[in-house]
Motif scaffolding. Structure first.
Motif, mmCIF file in Angstrom:
data_model
loop_
_atom_site.group_PDB
_atom_site.id
_atom_site.type_symbol
_atom_site.label_atom_id
_atom_site.label_comp_id
_atom_site.label_asym_id
_atom_site.label_seq_id
_atom_site.Cartn_x
_atom_site.Cartn_y
_atom_site.Cartn_z
ATOM 1 N N GLU A 67 28.467 32.055 48.200
ATOM 2 C CA GLU A 67 28.160 31.514 46.874
ATOM 3 C C GLU A 67 26.662 31.388 46.661
ATOM 4 O OE1 GLU A 67 29.431 27.965 43.780
ATOM 5 O OE2 GLU A 67 29.703 27.617 45.936
ATOM 6 N N ARG A 70 25.187 34.413 45.143
ATOM 7 C CA ARG A 70 25.505 34.528 43.711
ATOM 8 C C ARG A 70 24.653 33.581 42.883
ATOM 9 N NH1 ARG A 70 30.834 34.502 45.895
ATOM 10 N NH2 ARG A 70 31.201 32.366 45.183
ATOM 11 N N VAL A 357 23.717 25.885 46.866
ATOM 12 C CA VAL A 357 25.014 25.280 47.136
ATOM 13 C C VAL A 357 24.861 23.798 47.465
ATOM 14 C CG1 VAL A 357 27.014 25.315 48.668
ATOM 15 C CG2 VAL A 357 26.012 27.464 47.880
#
Length: 389
Positions: A67, A70, A357
């Motif tokens: 993640e 991204r 994150v």
């Protein structure tokens, strides 16, 4: 006095990412920083950081990195800034080591492209290295370099005179304003050297100053603050370790129990960044007092043995600070007594790449949302198994 939804103390990469995520979720957020921005006194400055999917047997970080990549790309698009360049990452260690085997297992589990190399294949592919046959290599094809200063500016508030994403979305920044005291309650009061602020929630992401800020609040974490020497070594032949020929690098247990990491010659022309992943323990307010001669000695020996096409002495030395936990996992948790105080600490020299994150998860804790990841690795009470917190 105005009551903020959230106050974040610490405008390093973790605090800035948290404040950014809070503001994007409609939280009226104040971000406080003790030093004038930008500055080089903590853990988030400098031009570059290694990024990778490979994480030994700690595959929960590999899951989070999927993640993170991204989110870095999203931030690049939002800010119009190039933050990441893909170079690949070469991990080198003894054949059969947990770091090597765990990395292969994690990359395979998460379908991350990689290549394994035995000692002979390593020499053929990377003739600028000198290793014996008893080593193994793993090429993590997703690895690369994060441009740290640009990433922090994009998350944070300003790139010199230009306001960026945080302020664009309604956040308030006050830098050059140091924390004096915290008064917990349903509404938390934060006193600084310039005033007082009130918030429904407080996030403490104060880097190495966690060793000073947290104990008065009843949180005693076994943190060690280390000063890291960042060395730049001149190439004997210009371009030998450039990003087009050589990836980011991680040598597991390269100097005793210490890892060594490196980045291609991107920051300074003809200079390769190669550093020991450790250093002397320090007081963050007196970081220049410690003797790090032993760090330089270890790195000079490492370069002589394994990087023969670098000059034997670094030409530039800079410094950074790590705040390490004993297990090198982060602390991402609520205060055990005051649930509206959230703590992010102990990033142990590998938190920068995961900061998108981390900021998301800390914001979820503030907003009483179920965290996106299993938080058992990051609990405060893991250091005291008898604790009833």
């Amino acid at each position: 006095m105005k009551v903020y939804d959230s106050i974040v103390v610490g405008a390093g990469i973790e605090g800035s990412s948290t404040a950014y995520n809070l503001v994007k979720n409609g939280q009226r957020t104040l971000l406080l920083e003790q030093f004038p921005l930008p500055h080089s006194r903590g853990s988030s400055h400098g031009q570059s950081r290694v990024t990778r999917m490979a994480y030994g047997d700690a595959d929960y970080y590999t899951e989070m990195m999927k993640e993170a990549y991204r989110l870095w790309e999203k931030l690049e698009n939002e800010s119009g800034t190039t933050i990441y360049t893909k170079t690949g990452l070469l991990l080198v260690g003894k054949a059969g080591d947990e770091l090597i085997d765990g990395t292969v297992q994690a990359l395979r589990k998460h379908s991350v492209p990689f290549t394994t190399l035995d000692g002979k294949a390593l020499r053929l592919k990377y003739p600028m290295l000198a290793y014996s046959d008893d080593v193994s290599g793993v090429d993590d094809h997703s690895g690369g370099v994060l441009f740290a200063d640009k990433a922090l500016a994009a998350f944070q508030v300003m790139d010199y005179s230009f306001q960026r994403e945080f302020i664009k979305h309604g956040g308030v920044l006050r830098d050059n304003e140091s924390l004096v005291d915290v008064f917990p309650g349903d509404i938390v009061t934060v006193k600084t050297n310039k005033g007082s602020y009130r918030g429904r929630n407080l996030v403490l992401a104060v880097g190495p100053w966690a060793t000073k800020v947290l104990p008065p609040l009843g949180i005693h974490l076994p943190l060690k603050v280390l000063r890291i020497s960042v060395f730049y070594w001149k190439e004997k032949i210009a371009g030998t370790y450039g990003a087009d020929k050589f990836p980011t690098f991680l040598g597991g247990n390269a100097r005793g129990s210490f890892d060594v990491y490196g980045m291609p010659s991107l920051e300074y022309p003809g200079l390769y960044k190669l550093c020991l992943h450790s250093g002397p323990e320090i007081d963050p307010d007196r970081r220049d007092d410690a003797d790090s001669t032993w760090v330089l000695d270890k790195m000079k020996k490492f370069v002589a043995e394994h990087f023969p096409l670098l000059e034997p002495h670094p030409v530039i030395t800079e410094t950074c600070i790590y705040t390490n936990t004993p297990d090198h996992d982060f602390v991402l948790d609520r205060h055990p007594a005051w649930r509206n105080i959230i703590i992010g600490a102990g990033f142990s020299g590998h938190g920068f790449k995961l900061s998108p994150v981390v900021g998301k998860v800390l914001a979820e804790l503030v907003m009483r949302k179920t965290p996106s990841y299993n938080m058992s690795h990051f609990r405060i009470d893991r250091f005291n198994k008898s604790s009833k917190l």
